[in-house]
Design a protein around this motif. Sequence first.
Motif, PDB file in Angstrom:
ATOM      1  N   ILE B  23       0.835  -1.203   0.000  1.00  0.00           N
ATOM      2  CA  ILE B  23       0.000   0.000   0.000  1.00  0.00           C
ATOM      3  C   ILE B  23       0.870   1.254   0.000  1.00  0.00           C
ATOM      4  N   GLU B  24       1.932   1.187   0.794  1.00  0.00           N
ATOM      5  CA  GLU B  24       2.849   2.320   0.884  1.00  0.00           C
ATOM      6  C   GLU B  24       3.449   2.618  -0.499  1.00  0.00           C
ATOM      7  N   LEU B  25       3.891   1.536  -1.179  1.00  0.00           N
ATOM      8  CA  LEU B  25       4.480   1.695  -2.516  1.00  0.00           C
ATOM      9  C   LEU B  25       3.444   2.265  -3.481  1.00  0.00           C
ATOM     10  N   ALA B  26       2.250   1.700  -3.444  1.00  0.00           N
ATOM     11  CA  ALA B  26       1.200   2.157  -4.346  1.00  0.00           C
ATOM     12  C   ALA B  26       0.918   3.635  -4.104  1.00  0.00           C
ATOM     13  N   ASP B  27       0.901   3.993  -2.820  1.00  0.00           N
ATOM     14  CA  ASP B  27       0.651   5.367  -2.443  1.00  0.00           C
ATOM     15  C   ASP B  27       1.710   6.283  -3.047  1.00  0.00           C
ATOM     16  N   ARG B  28       2.961   5.779  -3.001  1.00  0.00           N
ATOM     17  CA  ARG B  28       4.069   6.620  -3.427  1.00  0.00           C
ATOM     18  C   ARG B  28       4.139   6.743  -4.944  1.00  0.00           C
ATOM     19  N   PHE B  29       3.912   5.597  -5.645  1.00  0.00           N
ATOM     20  CA  PHE B  29       4.159   5.626  -7.080  1.00  0.00           C
ATOM     21  C   PHE B  29       2.905   5.776  -7.929  1.00  0.00           C
TER      22      PHE B  29
END
Lengths: 195, 369, 205
Positions: B23-29
């Motif tokens: 989720i963190e990655l998705a949020d970032r990218f």
Amino acid sequence: MEPGPIAIFFAAIFTSNILLVNFLGMCSFLSISRELKASVGLGLAVTFVLTTTSLIAYLLNQYVLVPLEMEHLRYIVFIVVIAAFVQLVEIVIERISPVLYVNLGIFLPLITVNCAILGSLLFLVIREYDLWQSLAFGAGSGLGWMLAIVALAGIRQRMKYSKVPAALEGPGIALIITGLMSLAFVGFSGMIPIQ
Amino acid sequence: MITSLAIQVGVVAAIGALLAALIELADRFIANYGECRITINDEEERSLNVQGGGHLLGALAENKLFIPSACGGRGSCGLCKVKVLEGGGPLLPTEAPYLSATERKNNVRLSCQVKVRNNLRIEIPQELFAIKRYAGRAGKIIDQTHDMKQLDIELTEPETLDFKAGQYVQLTAPEYAKSDQPIYRAYSICSDPTDESTISLLIRRVPDGICTTWVFDYLKVGDQVELNGPHGEFCLQPTAREILFIAGGSGLAPIRSMLFQMRNEKIDRKATFYFGAQTSDDLCYLEQMAQFERDLPQFKFVPALSMPRDEDRWEGAQGLITDVLDAGEHEFAQAEAYLCGSPGMIDACIKVLLTHGMPQERIFYDKFA
Amino acid sequence: MGKPGAGTIMLNGLWRENPIFRQILGICSALAVTNLLVNTVTLCAGMVAVTALSSGTVSLLRNVTPRRVRMMVQVLIIASYVILVDLVLKAYLPEISKALGPYVGLIITNCIIMGRAEAFAGSNRVLPSMLDGLASGLGYSLVLVCVAVVRELLGFGTIWNVALMPEDFTRWTLMVMAPGAFFMLGIFIWIARGLFPSKAEATGS
């Protein structure tokens, strides 16, 4: 004799509809069904999430939980997976297709705590379905739920022009209508027996 | 036993961590929309650059532009309307119920639902720029009933606030134990409009309200408070007609302010104030209302209790406010009404007024969403 | 002033703000087991325990929970208690536990628990929060037990598996089936709202 995936698919829609027979997903069912358009969106979202998570749940159960003898932790694992998955899907949909996001994405946050999803996943694990049966059950349950909510929304739109006793307005009458719909669906029972 | 337990905890933690990372990655990218430009009223100097990804209401508030909103961006009051001319995307089902056909045609949107994902061109009424931010100190905090407090705010920066009786301000509840971001809630001013350095709000406890919890349990005399305003059009009309004031609970606030105005400006119109409560515990400002009755010869205060107890020894009006109003002797068709309180009460009272022949356009109200 | 007292909290949960009548929350899955009183009471007991304990825990952790993951933390707390209840049932009441099937697990997604955690426990101390959870859970149980009594009596002619109806009583099979539950609950809400109109609608407070 085990019912095959196709039988399970139709059974999940008609004979053991998760909402009209198993009472799953009542909360959002009662609140969202006031609006036909929103009902279709939510129904689609539930169908999509259920189909995909039933696959994930089956794999997790088969290859992680059972080998490690952690079946009693199923609830925690499933609910975390559902919540995270829904959040991910929302982020992705918002990015790739604004149209899809408007019609489906904005309903996703409502799904996390929708018992229809968790309930169906628990059913398919408890009934020990195989991969195809699980997928068929997930998809069928989602469509069955959508069928129920869209039908109720259609009826409730007409209800606006009817005189309903004051104390029965809103949820009360919606429950009675649901009961009548459920009664109609009882007519299907016996065609395909799944529990 | 211990090892298997450790393995199980480890597995659950690992699954959780993996998903959190995803989720963190998705949020970032994926959910990174970069910097977006919001053009306001086509004026360059009013335009803003904001970080995309949030909602329009929040983005504007961060830049000190306060669109009125009573529910604080939960999409349940329908007040935070702005015109989004470009870049707002299609109308969402979550805002549709609050917009009329005309508004939809004119690109009116709820700013708490519109997401900032690209450059936007919006239109905001000029008077919103006149709405200012005020800082002040919490003065007296007085219990008026078991669930209502009067909060006096001594303004410090700017030192005076010029408002019309009946208007409201938005109080900012700061970050505290319960919320990690400041939120705004609307409260009507209940003090005398000629007193510009101290304003009073009448705040009723909402069991799970972020803002009321802060006022009731955390705020102490002398604390810094922030507010913005004044907002609203709920004010006395300059006519000579008979007035019916109708309020319940903290809906008394704007009416009290209007009574001060009538006294100050010597407005001697026939006026009746119906105030609905359950028991005598819910009544407040009785002394003051009696004083108003003495100062305004044609003013009458009619508190009505719906559930008087024996110990209340209540001799005034009894029953639901709608019934008391229904039994009132007024030239309804010639009068005008001012209602403030919960949506349920207001709708019920409007029905009564309409059946007595009061025209819709002379019924003014302020609903607490 | 300020904080509601214990009596008020209980009264609110049981009647004034009864989760089912007033807020139409959490009717979800629990309806499914209301055709036998024994099952209903068992599930409700579990439900009350989970609501009270998770409300207490959420309240205990309210000041150290970052807001972004609040939902997640609440779900995990609730799920942990549900697992405990599930294990207890499996150990001591294996028959009933089997009959309840996945519905024990579905306590997790019951909106009441989440709702109370959000609405009350997040902003109140531990003991009042536990009381509030207890009251909401009991209020919820009250309704379900009423539904179950009627359904079992008409559907099976028994209450708590004890036959009460005369020999020649014709069972209302409909009551045992799903539609019966919807009708009963609809009628209960009708009666409750008809007899005691919500005060908010009345006094405007």
